[in-house]
Design a protein around this motif. Sequence first.
Motif, PDB file in Angstrom:
ATOM      1  N   LYS A   1      -3.542   3.804 -11.885  1.00 40.79           N
ATOM      2  CA  LYS A   1      -2.716   2.632 -11.591  1.00 40.79           C
ATOM      3  C   LYS A   1      -1.422   3.020 -10.873  1.00 40.79           C
ATOM      4  N   SER A   2      -0.808   4.117 -11.307  1.00 41.47           N
ATOM      5  CA  SER A   2       0.436   4.537 -10.654  1.00 41.47           C
ATOM      6  C   SER A   2       0.178   4.956  -9.210  1.00 41.47           C
TER       7      SER A   2
ATOM      8  N   MET B   1       2.808   0.659  -1.829  1.00 37.83           N
ATOM      9  CA  MET B   1       4.136   0.777  -1.239  1.00 37.83           C
ATOM     10  C   MET B   1       4.088   1.557   0.073  1.00 37.83           C
ATOM     11  N   VAL B   2       3.279   2.606   0.124  1.00 36.80           N
ATOM     12  CA  VAL B   2       3.160   3.403   1.352  1.00 36.80           C
ATOM     13  C   VAL B   2       2.592   2.548   2.484  1.00 36.80           C
ATOM     14  N   VAL B   3       1.570   1.742   2.178  1.00 38.23           N
ATOM     15  CA  VAL B   3       0.997   0.858   3.202  1.00 38.23           C
ATOM     16  C   VAL B   3       2.049  -0.129   3.693  1.00 38.23           C
ATOM     17  N   ALA B   4       2.852  -0.652   2.781  1.00 39.72           N
ATOM     18  CA  ALA B   4       3.910  -1.586   3.173  1.00 39.72           C
ATOM     19  C   ALA B   4       4.938  -0.905   4.074  1.00 39.72           C
TER      20      ALA B   4
ATOM     21  N   PHE C   1      -4.476  -0.949   3.686  1.00 44.29           N
ATOM     22  CA  PHE C   1      -4.643  -1.470   2.327  1.00 44.29           C
ATOM     23  C   PHE C   1      -6.123  -1.523   1.950  1.00 44.29           C
ATOM     24  N   LEU C   2      -6.966  -1.820   2.933  1.00 40.22           N
ATOM     25  CA  LEU C   2      -8.414  -1.834   2.683  1.00 40.22           C
ATOM     26  C   LEU C   2      -8.921  -0.429   2.371  1.00 40.22           C
ATOM     27  N   VAL C   3      -8.283   0.586   2.964  1.00 41.90           N
ATOM     28  CA  VAL C   3      -8.664   1.976   2.689  1.00 41.90           C
ATOM     29  C   VAL C   3      -8.333   2.332   1.241  1.00 41.90           C
ATOM     30  N   VAL C   4      -7.192   1.838   0.753  1.00 42.83           N
ATOM     31  CA  VAL C   4      -6.822   2.077  -0.648  1.00 42.83           C
ATOM     32  C   VAL C   4      -7.868   1.474  -1.572  1.00 42.83           C
ATOM     33  N   TRP C   5      -8.265   0.247  -1.302  1.00 46.71           N
ATOM     34  CA  TRP C   5      -9.293  -0.384  -2.132  1.00 46.71           C
ATOM     35  C   TRP C   5     -10.634   0.328  -1.986  1.00 46.71           C
ATOM     36  N   ALA C   6     -10.951   0.772  -0.759  1.00 44.65           N
ATOM     37  CA  ALA C   6     -12.202   1.511  -0.561  1.00 44.65           C
ATOM     38  C   ALA C   6     -12.205   2.794  -1.387  1.00 44.65           C
ATOM     39  N   ALA C   7     -11.052   3.463  -1.466  1.00 42.20           N
ATOM     40  CA  ALA C   7     -10.958   4.683  -2.273  1.00 42.20           C
ATOM     41  C   ALA C   7     -11.178   4.380  -3.750  1.00 42.20           C
ATOM     42  N   LEU C   8     -10.652   3.249  -4.212  1.00 42.95           N
ATOM     43  CA  LEU C   8     -10.860   2.868  -5.608  1.00 42.95           C
ATOM     44  C   LEU C   8     -12.331   2.576  -5.888  1.00 42.95           C
ATOM     45  N   ILE C   9     -13.024   2.038  -4.884  1.00 48.86           N
ATOM     46  CA  ILE C   9     -14.458   1.771  -5.038  1.00 48.86           C
ATOM     47  C   ILE C   9     -15.250   3.077  -5.064  1.00 48.86           C
ATOM     48  N   VAL C  10     -14.903   3.984  -4.140  1.00 53.97           N
ATOM     49  CA  VAL C  10     -15.674   5.211  -3.974  1.00 53.97           C
ATOM     50  C   VAL C  10     -15.429   6.198  -5.113  1.00 53.97           C
TER      51      VAL C  10
ATOM     52  N   GLU D   1      -6.048  -1.492 -11.522  1.00 51.80           N
ATOM     53  CA  GLU D   1      -5.735  -0.596 -10.407  1.00 51.80           C
ATOM     54  C   GLU D   1      -5.675  -1.371  -9.094  1.00 51.80           C
ATOM     55  N   TRP D   2      -6.563  -2.310  -8.923  1.00 49.10           N
ATOM     56  CA  TRP D   2      -6.566  -3.124  -7.710  1.00 49.10           C
ATOM     57  C   TRP D   2      -5.303  -3.967  -7.623  1.00 49.10           C
ATOM     58  N   VAL D   3      -4.921  -4.564  -8.744  1.00 48.27           N
ATOM     59  CA  VAL D   3      -3.714  -5.393  -8.765  1.00 48.27           C
ATOM     60  C   VAL D   3      -2.466  -4.540  -8.575  1.00 48.27           C
ATOM     61  N   ALA D   4      -2.479  -3.324  -9.123  1.00 47.66           N
ATOM     62  CA  ALA D   4      -1.329  -2.430  -8.971  1.00 47.66           C
ATOM     63  C   ALA D   4      -1.046  -2.152  -7.494  1.00 47.66           C
ATOM     64  N   ALA D   5      -2.102  -2.000  -6.703  1.00 47.49           N
ATOM     65  CA  ALA D   5      -1.920  -1.770  -5.265  1.00 47.49           C
ATOM     66  C   ALA D   5      -1.264  -2.985  -4.610  1.00 47.49           C
ATOM     67  N   ILE D   6      -1.678  -4.186  -5.011  1.00 51.85           N
ATOM     68  CA  ILE D   6      -1.089  -5.405  -4.459  1.00 51.85           C
ATOM     69  C   ILE D   6       0.386  -5.503  -4.830  1.00 51.85           C
ATOM     70  N   ILE D   7       0.694  -5.192  -6.079  1.00 55.73           N
ATOM     71  CA  ILE D   7       2.092  -5.264  -6.530  1.00 55.73           C
ATOM     72  C   ILE D   7       2.959  -4.262  -5.769  1.00 55.73           C
ATOM     73  N   GLY D   8       2.432  -3.063  -5.554  1.00 53.75           N
ATOM     74  CA  GLY D   8       3.178  -2.059  -4.804  1.00 53.75           C
ATOM     75  C   GLY D   8       3.487  -2.527  -3.391  1.00 53.75           C
ATOM     76  N   PHE D   9       2.495  -3.140  -2.729  1.00 53.99           N
ATOM     77  CA  PHE D   9       2.707  -3.667  -1.384  1.00 53.99           C
ATOM     78  C   PHE D   9       3.720  -4.799  -1.398  1.00 53.99           C
ATOM     79  N   ALA D  10       3.590  -5.686  -2.367  1.00 57.26           N
ATOM     80  CA  ALA D  10       4.475  -6.855  -2.441  1.00 57.26           C
ATOM     81  C   ALA D  10       5.917  -6.451  -2.736  1.00 57.26           C
TER      82      ALA D  10
END
Length: 328
Positions: free
Chosen positions: A137-138, A145-148, A161-170, A178-187
Amino acid sequence: MINLFKTYNPLNAVWLAVLLIVLRIGYLFNAPSEIQFLFVEPFARLLIPVDYEFALSPFLNIFLAGLLVFLQALWFNRLVNSFNLMGRPSFLPALMYVVLTALFAPFLILSAPLICNFLVIGMLYRLLATYKMPDAKSVAYDMGMVVALGTLIYLPFIFMFLVVWAALIVFRPFSWREWVAAIIGFATIFFFLAVIYYLTDRLPDFEKIWLPLASKFPAHIQINSYNYLVLIPVAVILLLCFLKVSQLFFRSYVQTRKSFQLLLVLTVIAGLSFYTKKEFHLEHFLLCAVPLAVFFSYYFLYATSKWFYEGLFVLLTAGIIYFQFNTF
């Protein structure tokens, strides 16, 4: 040249610097008198309110761009060897990165995509490491945040951002946290940007940031036809690479196979995200240099016909130098 870089010898960094200079010196003879360098998007200029478009001379611009490429190549080479993506250590990833970042003249100057490649390499470090993490999650928050931050520099970077989610899938079992954490970091980053817009009475303009994301995908791309010629050896190497990967793919470790899947996703997403810019510029495809350098390195490391792969590499580098001296 290829056999020299197949070994992991720190002295190869010297030869890498020499090759980097050789692949760029030709452009100095045809460089324009002024080179525009925009290192943030217009909507982020509130954060850096300075005039910087023509702050550097052509020579200094090309020199600094080459220095950044050299540092990125060394860092990228360390990444590939640290995660054992090639199966054995070598200096080929750095070599391939230097060559790919010299394919076209727009690649040779300072640009936002070139700066963003630091973020791409840093993201890969963190994302590849999530395979063995009990909790990510961290990392997902940090990557958001890096994508932002990359989006502030270069808007098409938002698709990473799609690459981050793809990594979580793979690499990870599904976890919505974990998916929501990425959104919060970007926001988080864009929340502070929205606050700045509010404090400067420009909040209505904040919505306009996202308008390019709704642009139509172009039906065709205009590119100098001569530029296609230098892409011929690139296409041949890429084809041979995928053939080699298909032969050795299932003999590799699971983490290596998953890493190559992520790199393929990164290549596709980075390549297709150019449409968000009103004017098409070739330097956008610098974002593809990192994953493609891994694929190229894989082919050259395991290729067996020396005369063929050495000749193919010479043809590629000779083509790059030739088109720098001949602008037609």
